[in-house]
Design an enzyme around this catalytic site. Structure first.
Site, PDB file in Angstrom:
ATOM      1  N   HIS A 138       0.855  -1.081  -0.059  1.00 41.14           N
ATOM      2  CA  HIS A 138       0.007   0.245  -0.018  1.00 41.14           C
ATOM      3  C   HIS A 138       0.858   1.220  -0.023  1.00 41.14           C
ATOM      4  O   HIS A 138       0.463   2.451  -0.105  1.00 41.14           O
ATOM      5  CB  HIS A 138      -0.893  -0.050   1.156  1.00 41.14           C
ATOM      6  CG  HIS A 138      -0.511   0.333   2.482  1.00 41.14           C
ATOM      7  ND1 HIS A 138      -0.334  -0.513   3.403  1.00 41.14           N
ATOM      8  CD2 HIS A 138      -0.044   1.625   3.047  1.00 41.14           C
ATOM      9  CE1 HIS A 138       0.217  -0.074   4.482  1.00 41.14           C
ATOM     10  NE2 HIS A 138       0.331   1.221   4.410  1.00 41.14           N
ATOM     11  N   ASP A 168       0.130  -7.674   1.569  1.00 45.93           N
ATOM     12  CA  ASP A 168       0.756  -6.215   1.630  1.00 45.93           C
ATOM     13  C   ASP A 168       2.131  -6.110   1.732  1.00 45.93           C
ATOM     14  O   ASP A 168       2.669  -5.135   2.342  1.00 45.93           O
ATOM     15  CB  ASP A 168      -0.006  -5.627   2.972  1.00 45.93           C
ATOM     16  CG  ASP A 168       0.122  -4.058   2.846  1.00 45.93           C
ATOM     17  OD1 ASP A 168       0.316  -3.612   1.631  1.00 45.93           O
ATOM     18  OD2 ASP A 168      -0.246  -3.178   3.797  1.00 45.93           O
ATOM     19  N   SER A 243       4.750   2.545   8.006  1.00 46.16           N
ATOM     20  CA  SER A 243       4.474   1.661   7.019  1.00 46.16           C
ATOM     21  C   SER A 243       5.390   1.052   6.286  1.00 46.16           C
ATOM     22  O   SER A 243       6.256   1.815   5.547  1.00 46.16           O
ATOM     23  CB  SER A 243       3.338   2.133   6.110  1.00 46.16           C
ATOM     24  OG  SER A 243       2.062   2.462   6.956  1.00 46.16           O
TER      25      SER A 243
END
Length: 501
Positions: A138, A168, A243
Site C-alpha cells: 500500500h 501487503d 508503514s
C-alpha cells in the site's frame, strides 16, 4: 476457498501501518556492581551517596543503542508520488470530480490529474547490498515515482519488482547501480514469543529513523485485511509513515513488516511475519507476483461442539462445507463434512490456517491431507490447482511497460490522441502523444509541459503516438535535452526543452 464467518467478526482494516508503545522499563540483568567510592569522592561529585532506588535501577539497565546503531543504516524512507485509480466508467463523470478530488477536464480534453497526485511517505529496509528493498504494497501502489532515501542522506530512484496486495508486501529495487549498501536479514518470526522485546524503526510523520520499543503482544491475528491474515501484534510505537518499516528482534533480525494499526487505538499494531515474507520473496523477485495453490472447497472452523456432533476425537481443524465441481478437491475425492487436521504433516488448527497453508503450496504439487471422515482418520493426496484471481489483481501487473517506465523517467503520463478527444479539444492534428498528467517537480514540470499539450515532434522527428514519444525518451542519453514541439487546441505550437535525468 470460501469461508463461512460469524457475523459478529469485527473488521479492523487499517489505513496505515504502525504500532504504539507505552513507556517501558527494560527487564535486563543489572550491571556488575562496582566498588563503592569513598564518601569524600561522592561528595565531590555531588552525589552525596544518596541515590534514589529508581535512579540506581535505571542506571543498571542495558542500552539498546548498540542494536539500533547496527541496523538503522539499512532502514530507508520510501517517498512516493502516486495517482489514485479512477473507477472504471467514472472517467467522465462530474460527480467523481466533485466527491473524489478531480478538477474537471484538462485542456485538450484529457483529465487534468495534477491535483490528484498523492504524495506519500513510508518506510522500508534493504535486504540486498545491490539495492533490494522490502516495504508494504500500500506504500507503493499506483506509484508514479518512488524515491528511496537512506539514513546517510543519499537518495535513489526506485522501481517496483513485485508486489502482493493480499499480504501487503512489495519488493522495490534501486534503479541506479549501487553496491555494498547496508542490509538487514529476515529472521525467524515463529521463534519470537509473546512477551519478547521487539524494536521498530521507521519514518513516522516524516521523522526519519525514529526508534520505538515494545513487546510482541500476540500472534496469528486476523484483522479482516484479507483471507491470508496472520499478523504479529505489538505495542511498539508505530504511526503513519512507519508503514513498510522493519520490526526487529533483539538479535537485529527482521521478524515483521509494520503494516497496520487499529484506528483510534493506542499500542495496538500489526506486522506481516518474516516467515511469510520469506515464503513469498522468491516469486516476487522472479515473477513480480504471487501464484497460490488452490483446492476448490468451502470451509469453516471446527469447534468443540461440532467435533462432538461429528463424533471426532479432535477439536481443531477445518470442516469442508462444499466441494467445487472439477476442482482439485473434487478430483482427489474430498467430500463435504471431511475435517482436515493436517497438510503434509503440518497441523491445521482452523479454516484460516488451512487457507494460508494451501496458498503457500505451488500449483501442480502433490500434498497429503490428513482428515477425519465419518470419525475415521485417513490420508488423501491432492494435486494443487492455481487459485483463481478472485480480486482481479492480474489487471494491475506490478511491472511497468516500456512506455510507462519511459514516461515515469521524466514525470509525465501519456496517451494516444483519439478522434473524439481531438474533435472535442479543437486540435487540428489527428496524431501525437497527449500529455494527461505531470508530476509536480519532475523534469517534465520544469520543462513547462502541462496536461492537455500534444507532443507532435521530438528532436525534429514526427511523433504519432504515446509509444513513439516514450521510445524517444527511453533512447535519450542521461543528461541530454529533448527538443519537443507541442501543439495546443486551435493549432498553436510551442517548443519545450525536456532534460532527461
Amino acid at each position: 476457498m470460501t469461508h463461512t464467518l460469524p457475523s459478529s467478526r469485527r473488521k479492523l482494516v487499517a489505513a496505515v501501518l504502525v504500532l504504539a508503545s507505552p513507556t517501558l522499563a527494560l527487564a535486563q540483568a543489572p550491571a556488575p556492581q562496582q566498588p563503592a567510592a569513598p564518601k569524600t569522592q561522592q561528595a565531590a561529585s555531588g552525589q552525596a551517596g544518596n541515590l534514589q532506588p529508581a535512579t540506581r535501577e535505571a542506571q543498571s539497565l542495558a542500552s539498546l543503542a548498540p542494536l539500533v546503531e547496527s541496523v538503522k543504516s539499512a532502514v530507508v524512507n520510501v517517498d512516493v508520488q502516486a495517482r489514485p485509480e479512477v473507477p472504471e466508467g467514472m472517467e467522465d463523470n462530474p460527480l467523481f470530480d466533485r466527491f473524489f478530488g478531480g478538477n474537471g477536464r484538462g485542456r485538450g480534453g484529457g483529465r487534468s490529474e495534477r491535483e490528484q497526485i498523492r504524495q506519500g511517505a513510508g518506510s522500508g529496509f534493504i535486504i540486498d547490498p545491490k539495492g533490494l528493498v522490502l516495504t508494504n504494497n500500500h506504500v507503493i501502489e499506483d506509484a508514479v515515482t518512488i524515491t528511496i532515501r537512506l539514513d546517510d542522506g543519499r537518495s535513489f530512484s526506485g522501481e517496483v519488482v513485485g508486489r502482493d496486495p493480499l499480504t501487503d508486501v512489495a519488493v522495490v529495487k534501486i534503479k541506479e547501480k549501487v553496491d555494498q549498501l547496508p542490509t538487514v536479514k529476515l529472521g525467524d518470526s515463529d521463534a519470537v514469543r509473546v512477551g519478547d522485546w521487539v524494536l521498530a524503526i521507521g519514518n513516522p510523520f516524516g521523522l526519519a529513523s525514529s526508534v520505538s520499543v515494545g513487546i510482541l503482544s500476540a500472534r496469528a491475528r486476523e484483522i479482516g485485511a484479507s483471507v491470508y491474515d496472520d499478523f504479529l501484534q505489538t505495542d511498539a510505537a508505530i504511526n503513519p509513515g512507519n508503514s513498510g518499516g522493519p520490526l526487529f528482534n533483539m538479535k537485529g533480525e527482521v521478524v515483521g513488516i509494520n503494516t497496520a494499526i487499529v484506528g483510534g487505538g493506542t499500542g495496538i499494531g500489526f506486522s506481516v511475519p518474516s516467515n511469510l515474507i520469506k515464503a513469498l520473496l522468491p516469486q516476487l523477485e522472479k515473477e513480480g507476483a504471487v501464484t497460490r495453490g488452490w483446492l476448490g472447497v468451502g470451509i469453516q472452523p471446527l469447534t468443540r461442539e461440532l467435533g462432538q456432533a461429528l463424533k471426532l476425537s479432535v477439536s481443531e481443524g477445518a470442516i469442508l462445507t462444499q466441494i467445487t465441481p472439477d476442482s482439485p478437491a473434487a478430483k482427489a475425492g474430498l467430500k463435504p463434512d471431511d475435517v482436515v487436521v493436517a497438510v503434509d504433516g503440518k497441523q491445521v488448527r482452523s479454516d484460516s490456517d488451512l487457507t494460508r497453508t494451501v496458498a503457500l503450496k505451488k500449483p501442480n504439487t502433490v500434498a497429503t491431507l490428513t482428515l477425519f471422515r465419518d470419525g475415521k482418520k485417513q490420508d488423501i493426496k491432492v494435486t494443487m490447482g492455481t487459485r483463481p484471481d478472485l480480486e482481479g489483481l492480474s489487471k494491475k501487473k506490478p511491472g511497468a511497460t516500456d512506455e510507462q517506465d519511459s514516461s515515469r523517467r521524466v514525470g509525465v503520463s501519456l496517451q494516444d490522441l483519439d478522434a473524439r478527444t481531438a474533435s472535442q479539444a479543437g486540435f487540428t492534428e489527428r496524431a501525437g502523444a497527449l500529455i494527461t498528467d505531470i508530476v509536480p517537480g519532475s523534469p517534465a514540470d520544469r520543462a513547462q509541459l502541462t496536461p492537455g499539450m500534444l507532443v507532435v515532434e521530438a528532436n525534429k522527428k514526427p511523433i504519432a503516438s504515446a509509444k513513439e514519444l516514450a521510445a524517444a525518451i527511453r533512447a535519450a542519453p542521461k543528461g541530454s535535452t529533448l527538443l519537443l514541439r507541442v501543439a495546443g487546441p486551435g493549432g498553436g505550437r510551442l517548443l519545450r526543452a525536456l532534460t532527461v535525468p
